[in-house]
Design an enzyme around this catalytic site. Structure first.
Site, PDB file in Angstrom:
ATOM      1  N   SER A 183       7.012   9.137   5.067  1.00 49.47           N
ATOM      2  CA  SER A 183       6.395   9.870   6.167  1.00 49.47           C
ATOM      3  C   SER A 183       6.841  11.320   6.283  1.00 49.47           C
ATOM      4  CB  SER A 183       6.676   9.150   7.492  1.00 49.47           C
ATOM      5  OG  SER A 183       8.069   9.045   7.726  1.00 49.47           O
ATOM      6  N   HIS A 211       1.286   5.197   6.187  1.00 47.23           N
ATOM      7  CA  HIS A 211       0.667   6.490   5.877  1.00 47.23           C
ATOM      8  C   HIS A 211      -0.211   6.448   4.630  1.00 47.23           C
ATOM      9  CE1 HIS A 211       3.022   8.622   8.951  1.00 47.23           C
ATOM     10  NE2 HIS A 211       3.956   7.747   8.649  1.00 47.23           N
ATOM     11  N   LYS A 242      -2.474   5.692  12.643  1.00 48.98           N
ATOM     12  CA  LYS A 242      -2.631   6.832  11.729  1.00 48.98           C
ATOM     13  C   LYS A 242      -4.105   6.935  11.309  1.00 48.98           C
ATOM     14  CE  LYS A 242       1.987   6.410  11.639  1.00 48.98           C
ATOM     15  NZ  LYS A 242       2.731   5.362  12.351  1.00 48.98           N
TER      16      LYS A 242
END
Length: 390
Positions: A183, A211, A242
């Site tokens: 991240s 992610h 996300k």
């Protein structure tokens, strides 16, 4: 006013943190999440969210959310194992199992809860968890919460992972844990090598693909699809906050692992289920993730445009091919000043300092979205050119 007896110690620590340039504060956003946001009353061009596909304010998600409110109300009102598990939750688990190609999926209210729940739920006193040193805080906390022995290996160092696993040879069970996309660095875990080492040492693998999911792979399947793994798959943690544009998380694995978590993952058992409307909106998002492949294509074009431009300007970008583009500064105060200078140009980026990243690796965390346009990238590069080195 009630006070802790060590109130003065806390105040001193806060004062020292401020002096070191490490102080943090919340900021107030008005209106929707997006590439243009109003923050602390000022309109900004944002490169500071994880809304990688531009779904956080998508009309289809809003519509699904609102329609489900009429049927299900707002709060789920109970844990999943009581009366909190709605039809929308059930449908989302089934859809995600199909999407990930895993036998079964279990929903969690947040990614943090998924990570601490899955590690603590699967490991005991005679087990070992082996983690990449740059893993997300929630994975490291999951290891600490469990009674398993903790081992770490330097970032993505496969030879040293092999050594750690050899050290743990006499343990009952071994679990290798890694982010899929890191991240703060934006690089991708060497998953094929991790899987090979796991097979060699008879270890399990857990990948937190917060992610990568939705962003990597032809269909948005994340790091597993990116590497084309079809046979042996790791236990997968995915989050919705996300690329999916909603909130919450899931664990995907085989039937036995998921049933074990239902019985033993405390952060699943002892918490209220997320609102059904969130699950309904995530179902809508999941369809878009799979159908609108142009979003991933556009994101890759923007990443290339930014990296090419930064290269021409001689900016010290870290080696990342994902939506997370860290600009390595080093000094905490210098990173903070550069972030502030960009804000004067109306550009918002993440200013990342220790303890989130190791000492002397402070950086600007620039995140790109499919909702950005080429002109936005040009503006960012122009602001960086004007501010960097001043």
């Amino acid at each position: 006013m009630s006070q802790l007896p060590w109130h003065s110690q806390l105040q001193q620590t806060l004062t020292e943190r401020k002096a070191a340039g490490l102080y943090r504060r919340t900021r107030l956003r008005d209106g929707e999440q997006g590439v243009e946001v109003v923050l602390d009353g000022r309109k900004m061009l944002s490169f500071s969210s994880n809304d990688y596909l531009g779904f956080a304010a998508h009309p289809a998600l809003k519509k699904a959310f609102i329609e489900s409110l009429d049927q299900e109300g707002v709060g789920s009102g109970a844990a999943h194992l009581l009366t909190g598990h709605s039809r929308y939750h059930h449908q989302l688990e089934e859809a995600l199992a199909e999407f990930t190609g895993q036998q079964r999926v279990l929903l969690f209210s947040t990614g943090y809860m998924a990570n601490i729940g899955v590690i603590d739920g699967l490991l005991g006193k005679t087990d070992v968890v082996v983690q990449d040193k740059l893993n997300h805080a929630s994975l490291l906390d999951g290891g600490r919460l469990s009674e398993a022995q903790q081992l770490r290996y330097p970032h993505a160092a496969m030879a040293l992972l092999h050594q750690r696993l050899h050290t743990a040879a006499n343990s009952r069970n071994k679990l290798i844990v890694s982010d899929g996309v890191f991240s703060m660095d934006g690089d991708i875990a060497p998953l094929p090598e991790i899987m090979d080492l796991a097979e060699q040492h008879k270890a399990g693998v857990l990948i937190d693909d917060a992610h990568g999911l939705g962003v990597l792979g032809q269909n948005g399947g994340g790091v597993i699809e990116h590497f084309g793994l079809t046979q042996q798959k790791p236990i997968l943690v995915g989050t919705f906050g996300k690329a999916f544009g909603t909130a919450g998380a899931f664990v995907a694995a085989d039937e036995v692992v998921i049933e074990t978590l239902v019985q033993q993952a405390r952060s699943f058992i002892y918490t209220t289920a997320q609102p059904p409307a969130i699950a309904a909106a995530t179902l809508a998002s999941l369809k878009l993730v799979q159908q609108e492949t142009w979003r991933r294509d556009k994101l890759q074009q923007l990443i290339k445009q930014f990296r090419d431009g930064a290269d021409q300007l001689g900016l010290p970008l870290m080696p990342s091919q994902t939506a997370i583009q860290p600009l390595l500064i080093g000094d905490d105060k210098k990173a903070f000043k550069l972030g502030q200078d960009l804000e004067q140009h109306g550009i918002l980026v993440g200013i990342i300092r220790p303890p989130t990243v190791p000492k002397n690796t402070a950086r600007l965390r620039i995140t790109l979205s499919a909702a950005h346009d080429a002109e936005h990238i040009d503006k960012l590069l122009g602001a960086l050119e004007a501010s960097y080195g001043h």
